[in-house]
Design a protein around this motif. Sequence first.
Motif, PDB file in Angstrom:
ATOM      1  N   LEU A  48      -3.506   1.651   1.974  1.00  0.00           N
ATOM      2  CA  LEU A  48      -3.944   2.851   2.455  1.00  0.00           C
ATOM      3  C   LEU A  48      -4.072   3.432   1.333  1.00  0.00           C
ATOM      4  O   LEU A  48      -3.861   3.484   0.031  1.00  0.00           O
ATOM      5  N   TRP A  51      -4.853   0.924   6.214  1.00  0.00           N
ATOM      6  CA  TRP A  51      -4.880   2.303   6.930  1.00  0.00           C
ATOM      7  C   TRP A  51      -5.579   3.508   6.436  1.00  0.00           C
ATOM      8  O   TRP A  51      -5.759   3.871   4.989  1.00  0.00           O
ATOM      9  N   GLU A  73      -7.641   7.312   5.232  1.00  0.00           N
ATOM     10  CA  GLU A  73      -6.682   9.153   5.131  1.00  0.00           C
ATOM     11  C   GLU A  73      -7.724  10.109   4.657  1.00  0.00           C
ATOM     12  O   GLU A  73      -8.399  10.028   3.459  1.00  0.00           O
ATOM     13  N   LEU A 125       3.808   4.526   9.247  1.00  0.00           N
ATOM     14  CA  LEU A 125       3.960   3.423   8.575  1.00  0.00           C
ATOM     15  C   LEU A 125       5.250   2.757   9.125  1.00  0.00           C
ATOM     16  O   LEU A 125       5.363   1.491   9.052  1.00  0.00           O
TER      17      LEU A 125
END
Length: 250
Positions: free
Chosen positions: A78, A102, A104, A244
């Motif tokens: 992430l 992931w 962001e 998650l």
Amino acid sequence: MGSKLQTQAPTLVLLHGLLGDAEDWVEVIAGLEGIHCLALDLPGHGQNHHVQVGSFEAFHHWLGDTLITHGVRRYCLLGYSLGGRLALYHASRQPPGLDALWLESAHPGLPANERSARIAHDERWATRFEQESLENVLADWYQQPVFADLTDAQRARQIQRRLANHGPAIASMLRSTSLGQQPLLWQWLENTTLPVGYFSGQRDAKFHSLATYLATMAPRLRHITLEGGHNLHAEQPEMIAQQLNAWLKH
């Protein structure tokens, strides 16, 4: 979940953004259920402020070595902003043991005709980080359009938290990992069979529209829209943890 299964479960490796550190993920990690986490300080940051990487490829090798040091064999990544771009590049090199990615608020890369302008833009910031007091540079840094949704109090708090950084180390990382130096990874995202999720904030106009467009190009990509701006793990840690948990438990 039995202990045998837990030892086989992937580790969630978390990569912060420019000027951040591993502590940025504390609230997200607090919301995770039975997931083993490894939040790293990026080169030039936190405990690793003395570490320098000269390119995306050098970072890819550094991360691989760091995971070996920590005994991590299976993992999910992430990454936020710069950390997301580095995670994306690392994933594109198809490292063994990576189960999911992931992102962001992370950019997949600029077309060739926009790169030199971005390199010049980041060079101006790097020079300031090298030469001026951190307080001055940060006051201007958080006035950039991407941070437009911050309140004055949030902005002041963010500047305060980031004063622990070492200016020249940030400058070095900014040069090495400028968006202008990043390979174009849109096509890789379109074609990869690796599960990829992308968190974007509704108030982050640039990255929300980028993620929406990306989702039309890469139909397997999971685009998760949250209420918030650029820095969702600070604003919506519980919602990120929830997503998650659901994915890592399936």
